[in-house]
Scaffold this active site. Structure first.
Site, PDB file in Angstrom:
ATOM      1  N   SER A 264       0.861  -1.177   0.000  1.00  0.00           N
ATOM      2  CA  SER A 264       0.000   0.000   0.000  1.00  0.00           C
ATOM      3  C   SER A 264       0.901   1.231   0.000  1.00  0.00           C
ATOM      4  O   SER A 264       2.032   1.200   0.493  1.00  0.00           O
ATOM      5  CB  SER A 264      -0.899  -0.012   1.234  1.00  0.00           C
ATOM      6  OG  SER A 264      -0.098   0.129   2.372  1.00  0.00           O
ATOM      7  N   ASP A 373       4.346  -3.048 -17.254  1.00  0.00           N
ATOM      8  CA  ASP A 373       3.032  -2.877 -16.633  1.00  0.00           C
ATOM      9  C   ASP A 373       2.551  -1.447 -16.837  1.00  0.00           C
ATOM     10  O   ASP A 373       2.131  -0.778 -15.895  1.00  0.00           O
ATOM     11  CB  ASP A 373       3.108  -3.228 -15.139  1.00  0.00           C
ATOM     12  CG  ASP A 373       1.717  -3.514 -14.556  1.00  0.00           C
ATOM     13  OD1 ASP A 373       0.764  -3.675 -15.347  1.00  0.00           O
ATOM     14  OD2 ASP A 373       1.582  -3.550 -13.320  1.00  0.00           O
TER      15      ASP A 373
HETATM   16  N1  LIG Z   1       4.725   8.199  -5.614  1.00  0.00           N
HETATM   17  C1  LIG Z   1       3.420   8.068  -5.543  1.00  0.00           C
HETATM   18  N2  LIG Z   1       2.631   9.133  -5.289  1.00  0.00           N
HETATM   19  C2  LIG Z   1       1.304   8.998  -5.229  1.00  0.00           C
HETATM   20  N3  LIG Z   1       0.666   7.843  -5.410  1.00  0.00           N
HETATM   21  C3  LIG Z   1       1.392   6.738  -5.665  1.00  0.00           C
HETATM   22  C4  LIG Z   1       2.804   6.804  -5.737  1.00  0.00           C
HETATM   23  N4  LIG Z   1       3.266   5.569  -6.017  1.00  0.00           N
HETATM   24  C5  LIG Z   1       2.199   4.781  -6.106  1.00  0.00           C
HETATM   25  N5  LIG Z   1       1.065   5.469  -5.894  1.00  0.00           N
HETATM   26  C6  LIG Z   1      -0.296   4.930  -5.920  1.00  0.00           C
HETATM   27  O1  LIG Z   1      -0.292   3.655  -5.338  1.00  0.00           O
HETATM   28  C7  LIG Z   1      -0.722   2.683  -6.287  1.00  0.00           C
HETATM   29  C8  LIG Z   1       0.013   1.398  -6.052  1.00  0.00           C
HETATM   30  O2  LIG Z   1       1.393   1.625  -6.200  1.00  0.00           O
HETATM   31  P1  LIG Z   1       2.313   0.577  -6.968  1.00  0.00           P
HETATM   32  O3  LIG Z   1       1.681   0.379  -8.306  1.00  0.00           O
HETATM   33  O4  LIG Z   1       3.696   1.031  -6.924  1.00  0.00           O
HETATM   34  O5  LIG Z   1       2.099  -0.683  -6.047  1.00  0.00           O
HETATM   35  P2  LIG Z   1       2.163  -2.194  -6.462  1.00  0.00           P
HETATM   36  O6  LIG Z   1       1.745  -2.994  -5.292  1.00  0.00           O
HETATM   37  O7  LIG Z   1       3.484  -2.487  -7.017  1.00  0.00           O
HETATM   38  O8  LIG Z   1       1.052  -2.233  -7.590  1.00  0.00           O
HETATM   39  P3  LIG Z   1       0.810  -3.326  -8.717  1.00  0.00           P
HETATM   40  O9  LIG Z   1      -0.190  -4.271  -8.170  1.00  0.00           O
HETATM   41  O10 LIG Z   1       0.245  -2.519  -9.875  1.00  0.00           O
HETATM   42  O11 LIG Z   1       2.117  -3.955  -9.047  1.00  0.00           O
HETATM   43  C9  LIG Z   1      -0.483   3.304  -7.635  1.00  0.00           C
HETATM   44  O12 LIG Z   1      -1.337   2.781  -8.625  1.00  0.00           O
HETATM   45  C10 LIG Z   1      -0.743   4.769  -7.367  1.00  0.00           C
HETATM   46  O13 LIG Z   1      -2.101   5.042  -7.475  1.00  0.00           O
END
Ligand SMILES: Nc1ncnc2c1ncn2[C@@H]1O[C@H](COP(=O)(O)OP(=O)(O)OP(=O)(O)O)[C@@H](O)[C@H]1O
Length: 784
Positions: A264, A373
């Site tokens: 998260s 992605d």
């Molecule tokens: N630097 C940031 N600033 C603001 N919101 C962010 C930032 N980084 C990520 N988010 C929000 O958090 C969400 C989840 O981040 P991220 O995609 O890096 O996580 P993940 O668990 O790797 O996701 P995924 O399941 O797509 O691999 C993003 O889609 C975005 O909406």
């Protein structure tokens, strides 16, 4: 697109033996720019390409010229060439001149690259090679320097090119004070110890004296163009004695920014400055926790450091329960959410967003990284009040090439895990990625990102996706983000068909230029799809009346394509119309079940590893014809993807086992390979031995319009080049070579007048030899 031609500048004529001359200026980009049937944007790009060629590439060419010269002539040559700036030293002077004046020479190199006698051998056949070991090695060195330059200052806070200040870092600089995660060995344990506070432990937890030094982390070098990874020598660095964790420097706020399959993301504040950041917290206990994965993500963040359209990682920590990745906070939120909230979106805004994403992709692709992605959730708006600039986030699926020494020469074809594992979110998956899911496992490359960009662009302009899954079950929750096997299958089929429309209702108001870019990105066949990033093509034209002569005499031309086809597209080149789009009202956005996709990916990875092991075992006891049939059946899928990896593949074949040939045979048409009969240009026996086997193993070709097109590839076997990374050889006795652009228009052709032509040659429709750049084909045509 920029092209640098390394040919024979002192004379435009290259002599192929007694009878055949080639005007090398036909390869000159200025000449190409005048070819009538080249599309305008390509034409323009070609005409202006010399001046667009980045200086570092010229430096690379210069380096290459000097290295080769030194190797051949002993030391000191480099110095000899360093003094004059005039053209008296031929191409070397031209390159040097460019380095100092930024003038754009039309030619660089010549005999500096290759022995003079290579250009004057008897003619009769033509050999085309791709890659080139020394070229690649030097390009790697160049890339390393370029990367260091970027890290030093190219994208610093005063980055003039973007005009956008980079976030000012005010918290702890982990790199300089405490060190980093272990980057160079993915399986290595991160060091940890008790932190000053109970909540966390620091990454480097051992107590040390103030004066202790530790070695700087090795930096994995990411290399484009089929490169590998090389460790940068360690340098000692002062190690801070303090132990610390995330909570020593930041405090969490309640603002939840988003979540994904792995963690998260919430807002955190620097205790010292009060400045807000975003932190991705990944639970170590979770099913999806993987240290290796986090380390890879951090590593890729580091490589992308400083680019204005890629979210910046500022700090990272680990404690007993979590990993913490501290990033700049993107206050504008995810792209589509931003558009929805504003309720207003114009074509010009869509253009700017597209340009930002393309710029980020080019940066990554140039460094050998595919994002894999690219989807609207991972495109974040910087400013709450403006849709652009945007930045790409979520680099955890991004993939880089593995170090050369870790790759198995054959296994990488079928099972290189980096780009071969299908990952990403279903709607944005490119057809070749879907193929990997549904059984037709094959390689795909960075072009899957440009497909996803096409999908995002389509959605931005229309408010709905070009490909959507549907089933008959009215209770199916697919459109709300729930899993549905039937819908997923339907979606996959639609993507594989590659059929989409521009319904008049939404698209009637949208400019033709925008639609044109969509269609260039949503090309079913990756070969035809637009690319961004540097590619290069090395052609060897070899002449000789028999194998021995051919092994001796050759000349080569290096063509570098700065293939920024996307950024060079006319829709992105100038302001678009400020037409108000229906996008916000049409947006019904279904969040993907990334976890499901990932599970499929894990499964595929496992299959890959099995294939890898099998191939490795087989390769050791492989005969030549085994190798050939492997290439012909198991690993060569005939869609060009082989060759998008081809430069690497060919270059890594051990010479003793390297006589493999892959021949692609189209679904229709008769094919008589020139190598299977005696001709004045009879190739080495090793190749003859293999030809019949290969003829019996036709490979399915997926493109619809490919009949009568054939490909023949071989790793080097007789080119007399001792370099183990010697390029593939395509033996042809055809009289002309043509370079094709992405849209199949002829970019250039080199006419050869063969001394001997036979009726058999007339039965050959064409050959297609792919180089490292999948968008350019080298094709011969019969000209009896
Ligand atoms: N630097 C940031 N600033 C603001 N919101 C962010 C930032 N980084 C990520 N988010 C929000 O958090 C969400 C989840 O981040 P991220 O995609 O890096 O996580 P993940 O668990 O790797 O996701 P995924 O399941 O797509 O691999 C993003 O889609 C975005 O909406």
């Amino acid at each position: 697109m920029s092209i640098l031609h390394a040919g024979y500048p002192q004379s435009p004529i290259v002599h192929f033996g007694r009878h055949h001359n080639v005007n090398i200026s036909q390869l000159d980009l200025n000449h190409l720019g005048q070819v009538e049937n080249v599309p305008r944007q390509v034409n323009n790009a070609l005409v202006s390409s010399s001046s667009e060629l980045p200086l570092p590439l010229f430096r690379y060419i210069w380096d290459e010229v000097m290295t080769i010269h030194e190797e051949r002539n002993g030391c000191g040559v480099r110095n000899n060439y360093k003094t004059p700036r005039d053209s008296a030293v031929g191409s070397g002077g031209a390159a040097f001149h460019h380095l100092h004046t930024s003038a754009a020479p039309r030619h660089v190199a010549s005999s500096e690259f290759y022995d003079d006698d290579e250009a004057t051998s008897p003619s009769g056949g033509i050999e085309i090679c791709a890659g080139g070991g020394k070229m690649m090695a030097n390009l790697r060195r160049h890339r390393q320097r370029e990367r260091e330059a970027y890290e030093d200052d190219s994208f610093s806070s005063s980055d003039e090119s973007s005009g956008r200040p980079m976030p000012r870092y005010v918290g702890r600089d982990t790199d300089h004070v405490f060190g980093e995660f272990e980057m160079d060995d993915e399986d290595v344990e991160m060091r940890s110890g008790s932190g000053r506070r109970d909540e966390g432990k620091c990454i480097y937890g051992e107590d040390t004296d103030e004066d202790d030094y530790e070695e700087e982390e090795s930096v994995s070098e990411l290399l484009p163009l089929g490169g590998g990874t090389r460790r940068v020598p360690r340098t000692p660095r002062r190690k801070n004695s303090s132990k610390c964790g995330f909570f020593d420097y930041y405090k969490l706020t309640d603002e939840h920014l988003g979540s994904g399959a792995y963690g998260s993301v919430t807002t955190c504040k620097s205790i010292k400055s009060g400045q807000e950041f975003a932190v991705k917290i990944v639970d170590k206990q979770g099913e999806t926790h993987s240290r290796k994965r986090i380390l890879r993500e951090v590593n890729i963040f580091k490589t992308c450091k400083g680019h204005p359209n890629i979210v910046q990682l500022l700090d990272w920590f680990e404690d007993d329960t979590n990993f913490y990745l501290v990033m700049e906070k993107m206050r504008g939120g995810p792209l589509l959410q931003h558009i929805l909230q504003r309720g207003y979106f114009t074509e010009e805004e869509a253009r700017r967003v597209t340009k930002d994403i393309a710029s980020a992709l080019k940066f990554m692709h140039d460094r050998g990284i595919a994002h894999r992605d690219v989807k609207p959730e991972n495109v974040l708006c910087t400013d709450p009040n403006h849709v652009s600039p945007v930045k790409l986030c979520d680099l955890d699926l991004a993939s880089q090439r593995r170090p050369q020494h870790e790759r198995h020469p054959l296994s990488q074809v079928a099972s290189e895990p980096d780009l071969a594992s299908p990952v990403g979110s279903a709607e944005f998956m490119a057809p070749e990625v879907v193929d990997a899911y549904v059984g037709d496992a094959l390689k795909y490359d960075k072009k899957c990102d440009t497909w996803s960009l096409g999908v995002i662009l389509y959605i931005m302009l229309a408010g709905y996706a070009p490909f959507q899954g549907q089933c008959d079950d009215s209770d199916c929750g697919w459109s709300e983000g729930k899993p549905c096997e039937d819908c997923q299958q339907d979606l996959f089929h639609r993507i594989q068909d590659g059929y989409y429309e521009f319904p008049e209702e939404e698209w009637g108001m949208i400019s033709d230029e925008a639609k044109d870019l969509v269609s260039k990105l949503l090309k079913r066949d990756p070969i035809d799809r637009f690319v961004c990033g540097h590619y290069f093509l090395s052609l060897r034209l070899r002449c000789g009346e028999n194998a021995a002569q051919m092994a001796q005499g050759c000349t080569r031309a290096l063509v570098i394509f700065n293939a920024d086809q996307i950024l060079a597209h006319r829709w992105l080149q100038q302001s678009a119309a400020s037409t108000i789009l229906q996008t916000p009202s049409n947006l019904i956005y279904r969040k993907d079940s990334a976890r499901d996709v990932q599970q499929m990916s894990e499964h595929f990875n496992m299959m890959n590893r099995l294939t890898d092991a099998r191939l490795s075992a087989r390769f050791d006891k492989m005969t030549m014809s085994d190798a050939a049939s492997d290439l012909g059946t198991a690993t060569f899928h005939g869609d060009g993807s082989f060759l998008s990896m081809g430069g690497e593949l060919f270059g890594t074949f051990p010479r003793k086992k390297s006589v493999g040939i892959a021949i692609e045979k189209s679904r229709s048409g008769e094919f008589t390979p020139p190598i299977s009969r005696a001709s004045p240009t009879t190739p080495p026996p090793s190749m003859l031995d293999l030809s019949q086997d290969l003829m019996d193993s036709p490979v399915k070709r997926r493109s619809a319009d490919d009949s009568g097109t054939y490909s023949l590839f071989s790793p080097a076997s007789s080119n007399g080049d001792d370099d183990i990374r010697s390029p593939p050889i395509l033996f042809l006795d055809m009289p002309s070579i043509q370079l094709f652009g992405a849209d199949s228009t002829v970019l250039n052709s080199v006419q050869m007048t063969p001394r001997h032509t036979t009726e058999d040659e007339a039965s050959l429709n064409s050959f297609e030899g792919e180089q490292e750049n999948p968008i350019h084909r080298v094709e011969t045509q019969v000209n009896v």
